[in-house]
Design an enzyme around this catalytic site. Structure first.
Site, PDB file in Angstrom:
ATOM      1  CG  ASP A   1      -1.952   1.011   1.275  1.00 48.37           C
ATOM      2  OD1 ASP A   1      -2.740   1.039   0.320  1.00 48.37           O
ATOM      3  OD2 ASP A   1      -2.016   1.811   2.236  1.00 48.37           O
TER       4      ASP A   1
ATOM      5  CD  GLU B   1      -2.048   2.190  -3.713  1.00 47.27           C
ATOM      6  OE1 GLU B   1      -3.134   2.736  -3.942  1.00 47.27           O
ATOM      7  OE2 GLU B   1      -1.413   2.389  -2.648  1.00 47.27           O
TER       8      GLU B   1
HETATM    9  C1  NOJ Z   1      -4.448   2.908  -0.956  1.00 46.24           C
HETATM   10  C2  NOJ Z   1      -5.566   1.936  -0.714  1.00 46.24           C
HETATM   11  O1  NOJ Z   1      -5.818   1.223  -1.887  1.00 46.24           O
HETATM   12  C3  NOJ Z   1      -6.724   2.753  -0.243  1.00 46.24           C
HETATM   13  O2  NOJ Z   1      -7.907   2.007  -0.197  1.00 46.24           O
HETATM   14  C4  NOJ Z   1      -6.386   3.340   1.102  1.00 46.24           C
HETATM   15  O3  NOJ Z   1      -7.430   4.181   1.527  1.00 46.24           O
HETATM   16  C5  NOJ Z   1      -5.105   4.151   1.039  1.00 46.24           C
HETATM   17  N1  NOJ Z   1      -4.068   3.497   0.296  1.00 46.24           N
HETATM   18  C6  NOJ Z   1      -4.579   4.416   2.418  1.00 46.24           C
HETATM   19  O4  NOJ Z   1      -4.106   3.236   2.984  1.00 46.24           O
END
Ligand code: NOJ
Length: 551
Positions: free
Chosen positions: A220, A279
């Site tokens: 993440d 990500e």
């Molecule tokens: C990216 C995640 O995919 C999202 O759902 C989340 O709110 C944020 N990062 C914070 O962790």
């Protein structure tokens, strides 16, 4: 006249296979990975929230769909202030989802179904309920504060102008006058990755779950871990969530991130076939840095996701991505939807698909054109699944689920909705629980009403209703996945073919893929049509339709 209806081929044999031994080409380079938003996938204990028991009961469905792996959104102990991206304990499963023993048994069962399991690692921030943050709150002079970013502030205000991705300032002041950083919700304090204890802890987290059988991690906010040591103001804030294209941003995509990733990779490499997936919302040229041979295995291509339904724009992002990633020998990771964006079946039916973020903020939102959206989503599936590299599917896209954009405000749960003072509808619309059957209190999701209400139309989109109907989205995906495995997965070759500018036409080994995004019908190449996203008449491919043709 030749009339070919969608999803004509069937390939049961190709769907039915155990995890193969490690081939010379690593499995993930061409894998299809299915994202499970666990809260909304299947509810095994009848409390209205999805869980491990529900997910386990649907492993047969995922095997029959033909995916190689699943990625499960965070299932750790959490107040669920941000759907689990606010982790209170990385070594425990939230009670609502199950237990660590169930998780371990689930992973083993998934492996028996031929499916690998990728977990979500949330290293940028913890929950404010995490023991570390509670220790930091308890005593302003405690070294526990060094695990986070605390500051005395500037001129009586926050230390800089940073903004939270969810809206409002990225700093919250405590009663003792100090400020702490949260790039997301105030309940998600950012960790300080210069702190040795933070670094060591996450190596333990990786080992813990790999030892429990996990096949890797989607990481993440991979582009946000490291902050500029002096925390200067951001010069010019555009939209806070977007594909970052800067090599000197104070809190996104800083070069120091890569040292951390190399430490993780050294751990992960001890586990056969395990992967790290970033990500990282960054431009393809910077994305390549994340997938160097000693860093991540994959990084989602969000530039592709953000591209409108336009042949020239898609051609250019495909070219740019392939060029950038080939320089480091990485394969591409294509994606159209996930739990943070408007579902693509709806996006492609908006008057301007690229402006979906603005659409979420319209007070009287324009209604998407469902027919166009569905037709394009079918064609887009054949595009996504025929490009060389890996593809990620988001649960429900194989059912053609739409964004539930008209949820009642009273049920909204996303922190984006609250932080924007109810001006941005946020991400709940793509997180509505899956319909499995046409009837029942939550269309087979579970024995109770689901935590987010499902619209009545979900009855007609249920998996049970679509199964066996060769014109359905589900059968299109099943067939495409089987054909991909048979004809496209082993070969990363790709060659554009001459076509009208509004048509994408390319060769992948013995298969030619044509996607017509124009208003006029397009000629078909010679050969056997092995799949089409819509009807094909008289050797012509209609608007918003795709085919795969074998020479
Ligand atoms: C990216 C995640 O995919 C999202 O759902 C989340 O709110 C944020 N990062 C914070 O962790």
């Amino acid at each position: 006249m030749t009339n070919v209806t969608a999803a004509t081929a069937s390939d049961d044999a190709a769907r039915d296979r155990p995890i193969p031994p490690m081939p010379s080409t690593p499995w993930w380079r061409s894998a299809v990975i299915y994202q499970v938003y666990i809260r909304s996938f299947a509810d095994g204990d009848g409390d209205g929230t999805g869980d491990i028991a529900g997910l386990r009961s649907r492993l047969g469905y995922l095997r029959d769909l033909g995916v190689d792996a699943i990625w499960i959104n965070p299932w750790y102990s959490s107040p669920l202030a941000d759907g689990g991206y606010d982790v209170a304990d990385y070594f425990a499963i939230d009670d609502r989802f199950g237990t660590v023993a169930e998780a371990e048994a689930f992973i083993a069962d998934a492996h028996d179904h031929g499916i690998r399991v990728i977990l979500d690692l949330v290293p940028n921030h913890t929950s404010d309920q995490h023991r570390w943050f509670q220790e930091a709150l308890a005593d302003p002079s405690s070294p526990a504060r060094q695990r986070y970013h605390f500051s005395a502030g500037r001129d009586g205000g926050p230390p800089n102008n940073w903004r939270s991705v969810f809206g409002g300032p990225a700093w919250t002041q405590l009663a003792d006058g100090s400020w702490y950083l949260h790039l997301f919700d105030p309940s998600q304090p950012d960790l300080n990755w210069d702190n040795d204890e933070v670094r060591a802890n996450f190596l333990d987290v990786l080992r813990f779950w790999l030892d429990h059988g996990a096949d890797g991690f989607r990481v993440d906010v991979a582009h946000g871990l490291v902050k500029h040591p002096e925390m200067p103001d951001v010069d010019a804030y555009g939209p806070v969530v977007h594909v970052v294209d800067s090599d000197d941003h104070p809190h996104w995509d800083r070069d120091e991130i890569h040292d951390i990733v190399r430490e993780w990779r050294a751990v992960v490499d001890h586990y056969d076939g395990a992967v790290l997936v970033a990500e990282a919302w960054v431009h393809p040229d910077r994305l390549a840095n994340y997938v160097r041979s000693d860093e991540y295995h994959q990084s989602f291509n969000f530039s592709f996701l953000e591209t409108p339904w336009d042949a020239a724009a898609l051609r250019s992002v495909i070219d740019e991505s392939m060029r950038a990633l080939s320089q480091v020998g990485a394969s591409n990771t294509w994606v159209l939807s996930n739990h943070d964006v408007v579902r693509h079946a709806t996006r492609f039916g908006l008057p301007d698909p690229a402006r979906w973020r603005a659409w979420l903020r319209e007070s009287d939102p324009s209604e998407p054109d469902r027919d166009i959206g569905q037709r394009r989503a079918r064609a887009a599936a054949l595009l996504l699944l025929s490009l060389p590299g890996a593809a990620y599917l988001y649960q429900g896209e194989e059912l053609g689920l739409d964004e539930v954009w008209d949820l009642d405000d009273s049920v909204r749960d996303d922190p984006v909705w609250f932080r924007s003072h109810h001006t941005d509808r946020g991400r709940d619309g793509c997180r509505v629980p899956i319909p499995w059957t046409a009837t029942g209190p939550s269309f087979g999701f579970g024995d109770a009403v689901a935590w987010l209400p499902q619209p009545p139309e979900f009855a007609t989109l249920a998996a049970e209703v679509q199964a066996g109907d060769e014109a359905s989205m589900l059968e299109l995906y099943r067939t495409a996945l089987a054909l991909r495995r048979r004809h496209l997965s082993d070969d990363e070759s790709f060659e554009w073919l001459a076509s009208d500018p509004s048509v994408l036409s390319y060769r992948r080994g013995g298969v030619t893929c044509v996607i017509n995004l124009g208003d006029e019908a397009a000629p078909l190449p010679r050969g056997e049509i092995i799949i089409s996203s819509g009807d094909v008449h008289d050797g012509l491919l209609g608007t918003d339709t795709a085919v795969w043709v074998r020479a």
